[in-house]
Design a protein around this motif. Sequence first.
Motif: not given
Length: 387
Positions: A193, A165, A185-189
């Motif tokens: 990647k 991250l 839709d990832s954790e960070t938005g």
Amino acid sequence: MSLNGTETAVVPVPTKKAKTKKLRPARKQVKPGDVERKETPQTGKEYNIWYNKWAGGDREDSYSNKIKSQTRCNVKLDSGLTRANTTGMKYCCLFFSRGCCPYGWECEYLHTLPDPSTALPDSSKDCFARDKFADYRDDMGGVGSFNRQNRTLYVGRIKETGTGLETEEVVRRHFKEFGEIEHDDSETGWAVKVLQYRSVAFVTYKSELHAQFAKEAMACQSLDNDEILNVRWATEDPNPVSKVNEKRRLEEMGQAVIREKMDPKVVDAMRTIRALEDGDVLDADGNLIENSTMDADEEEEEEDEGVDRGTKRRKLDVYEEISTPPPPEEETPKSIGLLSADTMDSLKYFSEIRKRNGILPPTALRAAPQKTSAGLGLGDYGSDEDD
């Protein structure tokens, strides 16, 4: 007027005006002669102009053979007006993206980020007016291909100093300067990647033009550490869900462009004609009004997305044929004897005509002649008159 009878002056309160950002003339990023031209060391026998490296030596240039870029583009400071703003040139300056344009406001190309809302004159060229090719290079470098819209960049040789991250935040901070990054839709938005422990990241922009600009701007640059980035085009995502989403996005973009190009009057006329063909009713705004007299089966068929309009029209025609009863059949006269009914009607018709015209009936229907003698009548048998 105050309460004590003395007049007081009313001071108007100034209103805040909206700030309009005006571009100033573009500055000269470097002076002639400031940038030293350094050639890559020779690692092979022949120089390949397609891959921009030496061939016949190592399979791939080593990390030490890469030369770090001496300049870098600062979009906030370097952007400005050039001669392209008056001549109508739509392409950006390649050397401006690399931070080494010595012309500044005298440049014939734009010194700003490409505008995704402005279509380029030629779709077979990138934002720097370079010709695209049908296929990508084997190392996914170069200008790119015109057969696929690519918005994702491959960023290699990253020095990881923290978790995934943290590295993702560093990559996003450096690459967001050159365009708007896609959301997911990832954790960070963000569509950034990082493959941890592999020194690789993928950055996806909303526009392909921004990806083209960022690829040239971040080539052989460094992030927070003293690394030399290897920026290439990313290969196609093998995930089937991503392929479906990308296809839907391209279709929506195409429909939006076609909708903008078409005349609203033509669109309304086509909608009205289609409603008349399908038997629908439209209101004043052109919206569909549900018909209360429709059968439940027809409503279910319209809700079903898989039924096309041609099938619905055929079914409506069948329903109309069933609802209207067939006309009663006329009773045909029955045949009498050996002659048919039509023949008997014809004979009756001709007999009436003969009667009206005064024509005698045929010899078969005449009366027999009267006999004068009651004898045997031998003369009747051997007479030469009778056949």
